[in-house]
Design an enzyme around this catalytic site. Structure first.
Site, PDB file in Angstrom:
ATOM      1  N   ALA A  86      18.615   1.062  30.809  1.00 34.80           N
ATOM      2  CA  ALA A  86      17.873  -0.190  30.854  1.00 34.80           C
ATOM      3  C   ALA A  86      16.364   0.054  30.881  1.00 34.80           C
ATOM      4  O   ALA A  86      15.601  -0.653  30.218  1.00 34.80           O
ATOM      5  CB  ALA A  86      18.309  -1.011  32.060  1.00 34.80           C
ATOM      6  N   LYS A 114      27.980  -0.333  35.012  1.00 31.25           N
ATOM      7  CA  LYS A 114      27.653  -0.716  36.376  1.00 31.25           C
ATOM      8  C   LYS A 114      26.150  -0.642  36.589  1.00 31.25           C
ATOM      9  O   LYS A 114      25.534   0.387  36.331  1.00 31.25           O
ATOM     10  CB  LYS A 114      28.374   0.212  37.366  1.00 31.25           C
ATOM     11  CG  LYS A 114      28.241  -0.207  38.799  1.00 31.25           C
ATOM     12  CD  LYS A 114      29.100   0.667  39.698  1.00 31.25           C
ATOM     13  CE  LYS A 114      28.925   0.215  41.145  1.00 31.25           C
ATOM     14  NZ  LYS A 114      29.679   1.049  42.055  1.00 31.25           N
ATOM     15  N   GLY A 144      22.727   6.335  35.383  1.00 26.55           N
ATOM     16  CA  GLY A 144      22.856   6.225  33.931  1.00 26.55           C
ATOM     17  C   GLY A 144      22.455   4.858  33.416  1.00 26.55           C
ATOM     18  O   GLY A 144      21.723   4.732  32.426  1.00 26.55           O
ATOM     19  N   CYS A 145      22.912   3.816  34.085  1.00 23.96           N
ATOM     20  CA  CYS A 145      22.603   2.465  33.635  1.00 23.96           C
ATOM     21  C   CYS A 145      21.124   2.146  33.819  1.00 23.96           C
ATOM     22  O   CYS A 145      20.508   1.485  32.979  1.00 23.96           O
ATOM     23  CB  CYS A 145      23.477   1.455  34.368  1.00 23.96           C
ATOM     24  SG  CYS A 145      25.221   1.684  33.958  1.00 23.96           S
ATOM     25  N   THR A 146      20.535   2.627  34.911  1.00 22.38           N
ATOM     26  CA  THR A 146      19.109   2.419  35.129  1.00 22.38           C
ATOM     27  C   THR A 146      18.301   3.167  34.069  1.00 22.38           C
ATOM     28  O   THR A 146      17.338   2.627  33.524  1.00 22.38           O
ATOM     29  CB  THR A 146      18.709   2.861  36.551  1.00 22.38           C
ATOM     30  OG1 THR A 146      19.445   2.066  37.488  1.00 22.38           O
ATOM     31  CG2 THR A 146      17.222   2.690  36.787  1.00 22.38           C
TER      32      THR A 146
END
Length: 153
Positions: free
Chosen positions: A49, A39, A44-46
């Site tokens: 990335a 998501k 976590g995803c930020t």
């Protein structure tokens, strides 16, 4: 379908963040890092990335193309603006099919509700189109260290 190290990476064509088609097989001759995350715009995803963005020079030095598979196109646009992430991206148009081909479209559950979504997984694909490493449920803060180490082998 479960993919293993040594398998040929499933080919796909999907638009990048600018709408330009990206075809995996057209990238043969150099390594590719294909990572899926669950998501956009979550901590976590930020972290993951932005780690790729911050290590862009390291990936370039190793000759790797990085393809990021985001769960939604709208999230992709918003996250690109807020984090200045500059890796190639695959948007939702075909991401579901790509996630299924790579075996990372899985059933998940949260607060008693089950739903389908991407499993956080990274595939390192060698210059011949074979999967050389698979990192499943990798911790976002450790992602780049593990992937760069695999590329350097």
């Amino acid at each position: 379908m479960t993919l293993n190290v040594g398998d040929t990476a499933p080919d796909f064509t999907t638009p990048d963040q600018d709408g330009t088609p990206v075809t995996l097989s057209a990238l043969r001759g150099k390594p590719v890092v294909l990572y899926f995350y669950p998501k956009a715009d979550t901590p976590g995803c930020t972290t993951q990335a932005c780690g790729v963005r911050d290590h862009r020079a390291d990936y370039t030095k190793l000759g790797a193309t990085v393809l990021e598979s985001r769960p939604t196109q709208s999230s992709r646009s918003r996250s690109s603006q807020t984090s200045s992430i500059s890796a190639s991206r695959c948007c939702r148009t075909r991401v579901h099919a790509v996630a299924e081909a790579y075996g990372v479209w899985v059933e998940k559950s949260m607060y008693g509700r089950t739903y389908m979504g991407n499993e956080r997984t990274t595939f390192v694909i060698d210059a011949d189109g074979k999967i050389s490493h698979i990192f499943r449920k990798v911790k976002p803060a450790e992602h780049d260290e593990k992937v760069l180490s695999a590329l350097a082998e």
